[in-house]
Design a protein around this motif. Structure first.
Motif, PDB file in Angstrom:
ATOM      1  N   ASP A  92       1.514 -30.587 -13.686  1.00 10.12           N
ATOM      2  CA  ASP A  92       2.743 -31.111 -14.309  1.00 10.12           C
ATOM      3  C   ASP A  92       2.409 -32.038 -15.472  1.00 10.12           C
ATOM      4  O   ASP A  92       3.078 -32.022 -16.518  1.00 10.12           O
ATOM      5  N   ALA A  93       1.361 -32.859 -15.296  1.00  8.64           N
ATOM      6  CA  ALA A  93       0.950 -33.775 -16.367  1.00  8.64           C
ATOM      7  C   ALA A  93       0.455 -32.999 -17.579  1.00  8.64           C
ATOM      8  O   ALA A  93       0.708 -33.383 -18.722  1.00  8.64           O
ATOM      9  N   ALA A  94      -0.265 -31.903 -17.334  1.00  8.44           N
ATOM     10  CA  ALA A  94      -0.749 -31.074 -18.437  1.00  8.44           C
ATOM     11  C   ALA A  94       0.419 -30.471 -19.211  1.00  8.44           C
ATOM     12  O   ALA A  94       0.405 -30.422 -20.450  1.00  8.44           O
ATOM     13  N   VAL A  95       1.447 -30.023 -18.491  1.00  9.29           N
ATOM     14  CA  VAL A  95       2.636 -29.455 -19.151  1.00  9.29           C
ATOM     15  C   VAL A  95       3.337 -30.524 -19.983  1.00  9.29           C
ATOM     16  O   VAL A  95       3.741 -30.281 -21.129  1.00  9.29           O
ATOM     17  N   PRO A 124      -4.855 -37.569  -7.789  1.00 10.78           N
ATOM     18  CA  PRO A 124      -3.667 -36.739  -8.021  1.00 10.78           C
ATOM     19  C   PRO A 124      -3.868 -35.331  -7.465  1.00 10.78           C
ATOM     20  O   PRO A 124      -4.975 -34.812  -7.441  1.00 10.78           O
ATOM     21  N   THR A 125      -2.772 -34.735  -7.018  1.00 13.85           N
ATOM     22  CA  THR A 125      -2.845 -33.376  -6.488  1.00 13.85           C
ATOM     23  C   THR A 125      -2.945 -32.382  -7.635  1.00 13.85           C
ATOM     24  O   THR A 125      -2.756 -32.716  -8.808  1.00 13.85           O
ATOM     25  N   ARG A 126      -3.238 -31.138  -7.281  1.00 20.69           N
ATOM     26  CA  ARG A 126      -3.323 -30.081  -8.289  1.00 20.69           C
ATOM     27  C   ARG A 126      -1.978 -29.899  -8.978  1.00 20.69           C
ATOM     28  O   ARG A 126      -1.915 -29.706 -10.190  1.00 20.69           O
ATOM     29  N   ARG A 127      -0.891 -29.980  -8.204  1.00 19.87           N
ATOM     30  CA  ARG A 127       0.435 -29.809  -8.791  1.00 19.87           C
ATOM     31  C   ARG A 127       0.763 -30.953  -9.749  1.00 19.87           C
ATOM     32  O   ARG A 127       1.292 -30.729 -10.838  1.00 19.87           O
ATOM     33  N   GLU A 128       0.448 -32.181  -9.342  1.00 15.59           N
ATOM     34  CA  GLU A 128       0.715 -33.331 -10.204  1.00 15.59           C
ATOM     35  C   GLU A 128      -0.081 -33.233 -11.506  1.00 15.59           C
ATOM     36  O   GLU A 128       0.429 -33.547 -12.582  1.00 15.59           O
ATOM     37  N   VAL A 139     -11.932 -31.692  -7.963  1.00 18.22           N
ATOM     38  CA  VAL A 139     -10.951 -32.716  -8.315  1.00 18.22           C
ATOM     39  C   VAL A 139     -10.193 -32.237  -9.541  1.00 18.22           C
ATOM     40  O   VAL A 139     -10.795 -32.034 -10.603  1.00 18.22           O
ATOM     41  N   PRO A 140      -8.895 -32.011  -9.427  1.00 14.32           N
ATOM     42  CA  PRO A 140      -8.139 -31.488 -10.567  1.00 14.32           C
ATOM     43  C   PRO A 140      -8.148 -32.450 -11.744  1.00 14.32           C
ATOM     44  O   PRO A 140      -8.037 -33.668 -11.578  1.00 14.32           O
ATOM     45  N   SER A 141      -8.316 -31.910 -12.932  1.00 17.59           N
ATOM     46  CA  SER A 141      -8.321 -32.729 -14.151  1.00 17.59           C
ATOM     47  C   SER A 141      -7.706 -31.908 -15.277  1.00 17.59           C
ATOM     48  O   SER A 141      -7.394 -30.728 -15.115  1.00 17.59           O
ATOM     49  N   ILE A 142      -7.540 -32.560 -16.420  1.00 18.85           N
ATOM     50  CA  ILE A 142      -6.963 -31.883 -17.579  1.00 18.85           C
ATOM     51  C   ILE A 142      -8.025 -31.813 -18.670  1.00 18.85           C
ATOM     52  O   ILE A 142      -8.632 -32.820 -19.021  1.00 18.85           O
ATOM     53  N   ARG A 143      -8.247 -30.619 -19.172  1.00 19.08           N
ATOM     54  CA  ARG A 143      -9.252 -30.406 -20.205  1.00 19.08           C
ATOM     55  C   ARG A 143      -8.570 -29.905 -21.475  1.00 19.08           C
ATOM     56  O   ARG A 143      -7.663 -29.070 -21.422  1.00 19.08           O
ATOM     57  N   LEU A 144      -8.992 -30.457 -22.606  1.00 15.62           N
ATOM     58  CA  LEU A 144      -8.516 -29.957 -23.893  1.00 15.62           C
ATOM     59  C   LEU A 144      -9.528 -28.942 -24.410  1.00 15.62           C
ATOM     60  O   LEU A 144     -10.725 -29.244 -24.479  1.00 15.62           O
ATOM     61  N   HIS A 145      -9.044 -27.763 -24.763  1.00 14.78           N
ATOM     62  CA  HIS A 145      -9.974 -26.764 -25.278  1.00 14.78           C
ATOM     63  C   HIS A 145     -10.497 -27.208 -26.638  1.00 14.78           C
ATOM     64  O   HIS A 145      -9.979 -28.148 -27.254  1.00 14.78           O
ATOM     65  N   SER A 146     -11.531 -26.605 -27.120  1.00 16.06           N
ATOM     66  CA  SER A 146     -12.130 -26.977 -28.395  1.00 16.06           C
ATOM     67  C   SER A 146     -11.085 -26.905 -29.509  1.00 16.06           C
ATOM     68  O   SER A 146     -10.325 -25.941 -29.609  1.00 16.06           O
ATOM     69  N   ILE A 147     -11.058 -27.953 -30.330  1.00 18.61           N
ATOM     70  CA  ILE A 147     -10.117 -27.983 -31.446  1.00 18.61           C
ATOM     71  C   ILE A 147     -10.898 -28.213 -32.738  1.00 18.61           C
ATOM     72  O   ILE A 147     -11.988 -28.792 -32.727  1.00 18.61           O
ATOM     73  N   ASP A 148     -10.328 -27.737 -33.833  1.00 16.49           N
ATOM     74  CA  ASP A 148     -11.036 -27.883 -35.101  1.00 16.49           C
ATOM     75  C   ASP A 148     -10.812 -29.280 -35.680  1.00 16.49           C
ATOM     76  O   ASP A 148     -10.049 -30.087 -35.138  1.00 16.49           O
ATOM     77  N   ALA A 149     -11.470 -29.560 -36.793  1.00 17.42           N
ATOM     78  CA  ALA A 149     -11.423 -30.887 -37.392  1.00 17.42           C
ATOM     79  C   ALA A 149     -10.001 -31.264 -37.824  1.00 17.42           C
ATOM     80  O   ALA A 149      -9.584 -32.421 -37.686  1.00 17.42           O
ATOM     81  N   GLU A 150      -9.254 -30.293 -38.321  1.00 13.90           N
ATOM     82  CA  GLU A 150      -7.895 -30.587 -38.781  1.00 13.90           C
ATOM     83  C   GLU A 150      -7.003 -31.026 -37.619  1.00 13.90           C
ATOM     84  O   GLU A 150      -6.280 -32.014 -37.713  1.00 13.90           O
ATOM     85  N   LEU A 170      -5.426 -27.020 -17.091  1.00 10.20           N
ATOM     86  CA  LEU A 170      -5.751 -27.521 -15.759  1.00 10.20           C
ATOM     87  C   LEU A 170      -7.139 -27.041 -15.354  1.00 10.20           C
ATOM     88  O   LEU A 170      -7.455 -25.862 -15.447  1.00 10.20           O
ATOM     89  N   ASP A 171      -7.965 -27.983 -14.921  1.00  7.92           N
ATOM     90  CA  ASP A 171      -9.345 -27.652 -14.544  1.00  7.92           C
ATOM     91  C   ASP A 171      -9.630 -28.262 -13.174  1.00  7.92           C
ATOM     92  O   ASP A 171      -9.615 -29.483 -13.014  1.00  7.92           O
TER      93      ASP A 171
END
Length: 201
Positions: A24-27, A17-21, A51-62, A45-46
């Protein structure tokens, strides 16, 4: 090679996938999470590694627990569908038909004996009359394979079901069988409808 070299990395030939795609997926993912009350989870977006990918930042247990509940809720319908498929299979006395299982976004089936495959073909509308030996040979097994394939296609199911014929193995004494591949949820619904619409014994 000396034995100390690292294993070569597997190279994917699939289109990346391209950076734009990816952006868009992250949004889109964020919008879904926000609608579900999980707006504090922000997909990012990372593309640092090329290679562009989607990263989730650290989230708490809840937040992680709420995300888990959201995913589970989204798959509940698949588990209910699998339960209905199992009941339909039992209603037709398909004794050695493997229990369908949820496998990711698909539903896994498995191997059936030639005799069960022949019975399934008849349930789905194939004409009766094929007599099978105790251990069907290759021509018989291939005929059952063709009958089942035609019956599945006629019921608007088979074109979406991968099938593989395994012949009798003298070395391991394995009986011939037909392997049914994993199917999408939509195809599983069609198969369920076909089984429920057929007369039970």
């Amino acid at each position: 090679m000396t034995g100390n070299e690292p294993f070569p990395r597997r190279v994917s030939l699939a289109r990346q996938p391209t950076r734009r795609e990816t952006g868009d997926a992250a949004v889109t993912l964020y919008q879904v999470l926000d609608d579900a009350g999980l707006g504090d989870i922000r997909p990012v977006l990372d593309d640092e590694k090329g290679v562009p990918s989607i990263r989730l930042h650290s989230i708490d247990a809840e937040a992680a627990t709420r995300l888990g509940h959201l995913v589970r809720k989204g798959t509940e319908e698949n588990f209910l569908l699998v339960d209905e498929l199992r009941r339909a299979v039992r209603a037709h006395d398909l004794d050695d038909f493997p229990a369908p299982e949820v496998c990711g976004a698909k539903i896994a089936l498995g191997e059936v004996s030639i005799r069960t495959a022949n019975r399934l073909a008849c349930i789905l509308g194939a004409p009766p009359g094929l007599e099978l030996d105790e251990t069907p040979d290759w021509p018989e097994s291939k005929e059952v394979y063709d009958r089942l394939d035609a019956a599945l296609r006629a019921s608007d199911v088979g074109v979406f079901v991968g099938m593989w014929l395994h012949s009798y193995c003298r070395r391991c004494e394995g009986d011939p069988a037909i392997e049914l591949g994993s199917i999408t949820v939509d195809v599983a619904r069609r198969l369920l409808k076909a089984l429920q619409g057929a007369a039970c014994p």
